[in-house]
Write a protein that holds these residues in place. Structure first.
Motif: not given
Length: 346
Positions: A34-49
């Motif tokens: 939301a602040a304008g940063y490019s974020v790539t994420g990972y979480d093994p839990v499908p709901a969190a992803a």
């Protein structure tokens, strides 16, 4: 599922890899987007992803992929073992230290032992990276609102580089010292919190037995020498503080199981230093008992129900049912039951 980032996430020209998008990490990463940063994420839990993708986080298929090309890597994981394993890899993965860009800045935001934090920091330096331990306080509400308190350990120049990111996710950022100092501050803080929540809960149960309403005790203690965060922000009885978890059947907040974990880390630190801390150790035992009873997913303020149950089983002279009936005449009534809650895992 991979989601392309919104154009606004390119505003700062910095790629962030974020590992662990649970109850805490998910909102923290969303605030960066939301602040304008490019974020790539990972979480093994499908709901969190899925929730992360909905917040505009580009989701990767693995932790290694999430940090590929990242200049900043943020981890928010359950234990020190998880942290060390994801940093170094497990045979099937490179590990974040090998996958990240050279000279990446690692922000380790999990709550882990001081020993694990210093080990992680050494690994970061050995592989040509920079690192800070930066655990947080403030719970899910603080993560969502971007008002967390960050307790940071590491080099001053690395702290200065991370500060703009930490200020997006937090309302207060404190540089506590060198590597491991952030974790040390977090462990000490949560030992205070655990002990004070038990004391506040015991006082409310005593007040019930003596015929005090919850509101009367709150009005006195919140403006007197008994004032503390456990009372005025996370009050263990419904009514006096409408936003406290007690008003929503003790849904966390900060789960009792996490408090038990943090007090276990404090006990380990007490053992290693030889500090005598009887209340801190006993608080850890009480929260472990609460967790073992099946209430670990409730907010840690649900410890008041354990105190009520123990009072009833002791056959005290006070009549809990009578005092509960007295309290039911106002909006601050509570019961001795232990309502089910949601998981508070990070």
């Amino acid at each position: 599922m991979t989601v392309e980032p919104d154009t606004q996430t390119q505003e700062h020209g910095m790629q962030i890899g974020f590992i662990g998008l649970g109850n805490m990490g998910g909102p923290m990463a969303a605030n960066l987007v939301a602040a304008g940063y490019s974020v790539t994420g990972y979480d093994p839990v499908p709901a969190a992803a899925d929730k992360g993708a909905a917040a505009g986080i580009r989701m990767a298929a693995s932790a290694d992929e999430a940090v590929s090309g990242a200049g900043v890597v943020i981890t928010m994981l359950p234990t020190g073992t998880h942290v060390l394993n994801v940093l170094s890899g497990d045979g099937d993965t490179l590990g974040l230290l090998a996958a990240a860009s050279p000279d990446a800045l690692f922000l380790e935001c999990s709550t882990i032992s001081v020993d694990d934090a210093t080990t992680a920091h050494a690994l970061m330096l050995e592989t040509g990276h920079r690192g800070l331990d930066a655990p947080v306080s403030g719970g899910v509400v603080g993560a969502e609102a971007g008002t967390l308190t960050f307790m940071v350990g590491g080099a001053g120049e690395d702290f200065a580089a991370a500060l703009p990111l930490l200020e997006v996710m937090g309302g207060r950022v404190v540089h506590c010292g060198g590597p491991g100092a952030g974790q040390a501050a977090k462990i000490c803080n949560n030992m205070i919190l655990g002990v004070s929540m038990i004391a506040v809960s015991e006082a409310f149960v005593l007040g019930e037995e003596l015929g005090l309403t919850h509101q009367a005790l709150f009005d006195v203690a919140s403006a007197a020498s008994g004032q503390c965060w456990a009372l005025t922000t996370n009050c263990p009885v419904p009514g006096p503080v409408p936003a406290s978890p007690a008003n929503r059947d003790y849904r966390p907040g900060f789960a009792a199981a996490l408090m038990a974990k943090d007090l276990g880390l404090a006990a380990d630190a007490l053992d290693s230093t030889g500090v005598r801390a009887e209340l801190g150790r006993r608080a850890g035992e009480i929260f472990r008992e609460l967790t073992d009873s099946g209430s670990g997913g409730e907010d840690f303020s649900a410890v008041i129900n354990t105190i009520r149950a123990a009072t009833a089983s002791d056959g005290s002279d006070g009549n809990i049912s009578n005092s509960a009936s007295m309290n039911s005449t106002d909006s601050n009534s509570n019961t001795a039951g232990q309502p089910a809650g949601q998981s508070g895992a990070v």
